[in-house]
Design a protein around this motif. Sequence first.
Motif, PDB file in Angstrom:
ATOM      1  N   ASN A  82       0.831  -1.196   0.000  1.00  0.00           N
ATOM      2  CA  ASN A  82       0.000   0.000   0.000  1.00  0.00           C
ATOM      3  C   ASN A  82       0.872   1.255   0.000  1.00  0.00           C
ATOM      4  OD1 ASN A  82      -2.389  -1.418   0.031  1.00  0.00           O
ATOM      5  ND2 ASN A  82      -2.521  -1.453   2.257  1.00  0.00           N
ATOM      6  N   ILE A  83       0.404   2.261  -0.711  1.00  0.00           N
ATOM      7  CA  ILE A  83       1.132   3.525  -0.785  1.00  0.00           C
ATOM      8  C   ILE A  83       0.405   4.533   0.096  1.00  0.00           C
ATOM      9  CG2 ILE A  83       1.888   5.382  -2.295  1.00  0.00           C
ATOM     10  CD1 ILE A  83       1.889   3.407  -4.602  1.00  0.00           C
ATOM     11  N   ASP A  84       1.046   4.931   1.202  1.00  0.00           N
ATOM     12  CA  ASP A  84       0.465   5.984   2.032  1.00  0.00           C
ATOM     13  C   ASP A  84       0.936   7.342   1.520  1.00  0.00           C
ATOM     14  OD1 ASP A  84       3.104   5.859   2.759  1.00  0.00           O
ATOM     15  OD2 ASP A  84       2.753   5.709   4.914  1.00  0.00           O
ATOM     16  N   SER A  85       0.478   8.416   2.137  1.00  0.00           N
ATOM     17  CA  SER A  85       0.770   9.758   1.619  1.00  0.00           C
ATOM     18  C   SER A  85       2.260  10.090   1.686  1.00  0.00           C
ATOM     19  CB  SER A  85      -0.048  10.808   2.366  1.00  0.00           C
ATOM     20  OG  SER A  85       0.286  10.807   3.741  1.00  0.00           O
ATOM     21  N   ALA A  86       2.939   9.653   2.738  1.00  0.00           N
ATOM     22  CA  ALA A  86       4.374   9.934   2.850  1.00  0.00           C
ATOM     23  C   ALA A  86       5.158   9.191   1.771  1.00  0.00           C
ATOM     24  CB  ALA A  86       4.876   9.536   4.229  1.00  0.00           C
ATOM     25  N   LYS A  87       4.801   7.946   1.554  1.00  0.00           N
ATOM     26  CA  LYS A  87       5.473   7.154   0.523  1.00  0.00           C
ATOM     27  C   LYS A  87       5.157   7.707  -0.871  1.00  0.00           C
ATOM     28  CE  LYS A  87       6.439   2.346  -0.534  1.00  0.00           C
ATOM     29  NZ  LYS A  87       6.094   0.945  -0.257  1.00  0.00           N
ATOM     30  N   ALA A  88       3.929   8.182  -1.067  1.00  0.00           N
ATOM     31  CA  ALA A  88       3.538   8.767  -2.354  1.00  0.00           C
ATOM     32  C   ALA A  88       4.367  10.011  -2.647  1.00  0.00           C
ATOM     33  CB  ALA A  88       2.055   9.112  -2.349  1.00  0.00           C
ATOM     34  N   LYS A  89       4.598  10.839  -1.628  1.00  0.00           N
ATOM     35  CA  LYS A  89       5.421  12.039  -1.810  1.00  0.00           C
ATOM     36  C   LYS A  89       6.856  11.655  -2.169  1.00  0.00           C
ATOM     37  CE  LYS A  89       2.832  15.167   1.123  1.00  0.00           C
ATOM     38  NZ  LYS A  89       2.816  15.961   2.354  1.00  0.00           N
ATOM     39  N   GLN A  90       7.372  10.607  -1.517  1.00  0.00           N
ATOM     40  CA  GLN A  90       8.735  10.154  -1.799  1.00  0.00           C
ATOM     41  C   GLN A  90       8.843   9.606  -3.224  1.00  0.00           C
ATOM     42  OE1 GLN A  90      11.516  10.523   0.068  1.00  0.00           O
ATOM     43  NE2 GLN A  90      12.588   9.714  -1.712  1.00  0.00           N
ATOM     44  N   ILE A  91       7.858   8.830  -3.634  1.00  0.00           N
ATOM     45  CA  ILE A  91       7.850   8.278  -4.995  1.00  0.00           C
ATOM     46  C   ILE A  91       7.800   9.413  -6.020  1.00  0.00           C
ATOM     47  CG2 ILE A  91       6.503   6.918  -6.646  1.00  0.00           C
ATOM     48  CD1 ILE A  91       5.642   5.170  -4.235  1.00  0.00           C
ATOM     49  N   CYS A  92       6.926  10.392  -5.773  1.00  0.00           N
ATOM     50  CA  CYS A  92       6.815  11.537  -6.694  1.00  0.00           C
ATOM     51  C   CYS A  92       8.128  12.307  -6.759  1.00  0.00           C
ATOM     52  CB  CYS A  92       5.681  12.458  -6.267  1.00  0.00           C
ATOM     53  SG  CYS A  92       4.053  11.772  -6.593  1.00  0.00           S
ATOM     54  N   ALA A  93       8.761  12.507  -5.617  1.00  0.00           N
ATOM     55  CA  ALA A  93      10.041  13.226  -5.601  1.00  0.00           C
ATOM     56  C   ALA A  93      11.102  12.442  -6.374  1.00  0.00           C
ATOM     57  CB  ALA A  93      10.490  13.458  -4.163  1.00  0.00           C
ATOM     58  N   ASP A  94      11.129  11.131  -6.185  1.00  0.00           N
ATOM     59  CA  ASP A  94      12.097  10.307  -6.917  1.00  0.00           C
ATOM     60  C   ASP A  94      11.816  10.341  -8.421  1.00  0.00           C
ATOM     61  OD1 ASP A  94      13.358   9.630  -4.573  1.00  0.00           O
ATOM     62  OD2 ASP A  94      12.378   7.669  -4.379  1.00  0.00           O
ATOM     63  N   LEU A  95      10.547  10.281  -8.805  1.00  0.00           N
ATOM     64  CA  LEU A  95      10.205  10.311 -10.228  1.00  0.00           C
ATOM     65  C   LEU A  95      10.514  11.672 -10.852  1.00  0.00           C
ATOM     66  CD1 LEU A  95       6.873   8.302 -10.409  1.00  0.00           C
ATOM     67  CD2 LEU A  95       9.002   7.747 -11.549  1.00  0.00           C
ATOM     68  N   ARG A  96      10.272  12.755 -10.107  1.00  0.00           N
ATOM     69  CA  ARG A  96      10.543  14.098 -10.645  1.00  0.00           C
ATOM     70  C   ARG A  96      12.023  14.314 -10.921  1.00  0.00           C
ATOM     71  NH1 ARG A  96       6.488  15.821  -6.673  1.00  0.00           N
ATOM     72  NH2 ARG A  96       4.607  16.251  -7.859  1.00  0.00           N
ATOM     73  N   SER A  97      12.870  13.597 -10.208  1.00  0.00           N
ATOM     74  CA  SER A  97      14.309  13.768 -10.413  1.00  0.00           C
ATOM     75  C   SER A  97      14.820  13.006 -11.638  1.00  0.00           C
ATOM     76  CB  SER A  97      15.068  13.317  -9.165  1.00  0.00           C
ATOM     77  OG  SER A  97      14.913  11.920  -8.983  1.00  0.00           O
ATOM     78  N   ILE A  98      13.972  12.201 -12.256  1.00  0.00           N
ATOM     79  CA  ILE A  98      14.369  11.438 -13.442  1.00  0.00           C
ATOM     80  C   ILE A  98      14.158  12.296 -14.678  1.00  0.00           C
ATOM     81  CG2 ILE A  98      13.892   9.380 -14.818  1.00  0.00           C
ATOM     82  CD1 ILE A  98      12.983   8.007 -12.217  1.00  0.00           C
ATOM     83  N   LYS A  99      15.157  12.369 -15.525  1.00  0.00           N
ATOM     84  CA  LYS A  99      15.087  13.196 -16.731  1.00  0.00           C
ATOM     85  C   LYS A  99      14.070  12.609 -17.712  1.00  0.00           C
ATOM     86  CE  LYS A  99      17.929  15.235 -20.302  1.00  0.00           C
ATOM     87  NZ  LYS A  99      19.192  15.272 -20.977  1.00  0.00           N
ATOM     88  N   GLY A 100      13.220  13.489 -18.275  1.00  0.00           N
ATOM     89  CA  GLY A 100      12.224  13.070 -19.244  1.00  0.00           C
ATOM     90  C   GLY A 100      10.814  13.075 -18.693  1.00  0.00           C
ATOM     91  N   LEU A 101      10.653  13.207 -17.362  1.00  0.00           N
ATOM     92  CA  LEU A 101       9.340  13.292 -16.738  1.00  0.00           C
ATOM     93  C   LEU A 101       9.103  14.723 -16.297  1.00  0.00           C
ATOM     94  CD1 LEU A 101      10.033  10.199 -16.391  1.00  0.00           C
ATOM     95  CD2 LEU A 101       8.523  10.262 -14.466  1.00  0.00           C
ATOM     96  N   THR A 102       7.836  15.125 -16.266  1.00  0.00           N
ATOM     97  CA  THR A 102       7.514  16.454 -15.765  1.00  0.00           C
ATOM     98  C   THR A 102       6.819  16.330 -14.422  1.00  0.00           C
ATOM     99  OG1 THR A 102       5.432  16.462 -16.954  1.00  0.00           O
ATOM    100  CG2 THR A 102       7.309  17.461 -18.065  1.00  0.00           C
ATOM    101  N   SER A 103       6.876  17.373 -13.637  1.00  0.00           N
ATOM    102  CA  SER A 103       6.349  17.306 -12.277  1.00  0.00           C
ATOM    103  C   SER A 103       4.836  17.162 -12.231  1.00  0.00           C
ATOM    104  CB  SER A 103       6.767  18.540 -11.490  1.00  0.00           C
ATOM    105  OG  SER A 103       6.247  19.690 -12.103  1.00  0.00           O
ATOM    106  N   ASP A 104       4.138  17.666 -13.230  1.00  0.00           N
ATOM    107  CA  ASP A 104       2.676  17.611 -13.203  1.00  0.00           C
ATOM    108  C   ASP A 104       2.108  16.391 -13.912  1.00  0.00           C
ATOM    109  OD1 ASP A 104       3.489  18.432 -15.669  1.00  0.00           O
ATOM    110  OD2 ASP A 104       1.882  19.867 -15.950  1.00  0.00           O
ATOM    111  N   SER A 105       2.929  15.417 -14.196  1.00  0.00           N
ATOM    112  CA  SER A 105       2.455  14.269 -14.963  1.00  0.00           C
ATOM    113  C   SER A 105       2.552  12.957 -14.193  1.00  0.00           C
ATOM    114  CB  SER A 105       3.258  14.155 -16.257  1.00  0.00           C
ATOM    115  OG  SER A 105       4.609  13.905 -15.948  1.00  0.00           O
TER     116      SER A 105
END
Length: 144
Positions: free
Chosen positions: A52-75
């Motif tokens: 299960n993904i709780d809100s803290a883990k979701a924020k961490q996943i989003c932060a990790d994904l945003r740091s990957i080149k080729g993805l945008t923050s709003d997607s």
Amino acid sequence: MKTKKIIKRGLWTLSTVAVLFIGIMLFHIITAKPAVYESPNLQVSRIDFKTNIDSAKAKQICADLRSIKGLTSDSIIVKRNVVVYFHNNKITNSEKVYNELMNKGHYDAQRYILPANLANKEVCPIDQNSFTYKVAKSLNQIFN
């Protein structure tokens, strides 16, 4: 007699303005170019998480994904143990994104791979046999 002249002049003015507006509208329709999208290489991908993904883990996943080149923050969309993200397939692909995410967070997840029977299936939600679709397509072909 004078009121007839005023009414006549008013009707001529209104009809002239109407013809002018119709002419401008037709000119715009004929000369307008179809929309050109700047990101035709946008692709959607998905990662399924086994826990299960709780809100803290979701924020961490989003932060990790945003740091990957080729993805945008709003997607990035995180719902029900699934992460859906959009990426430019000229810069990266879903396998690279998945590998980079796993290296950053060591998550218990797997990359979603579309089944072979769905890979070549059309996904257009419009009924291409409908009357409205055929009329719109014909009008589009006339003006483009």
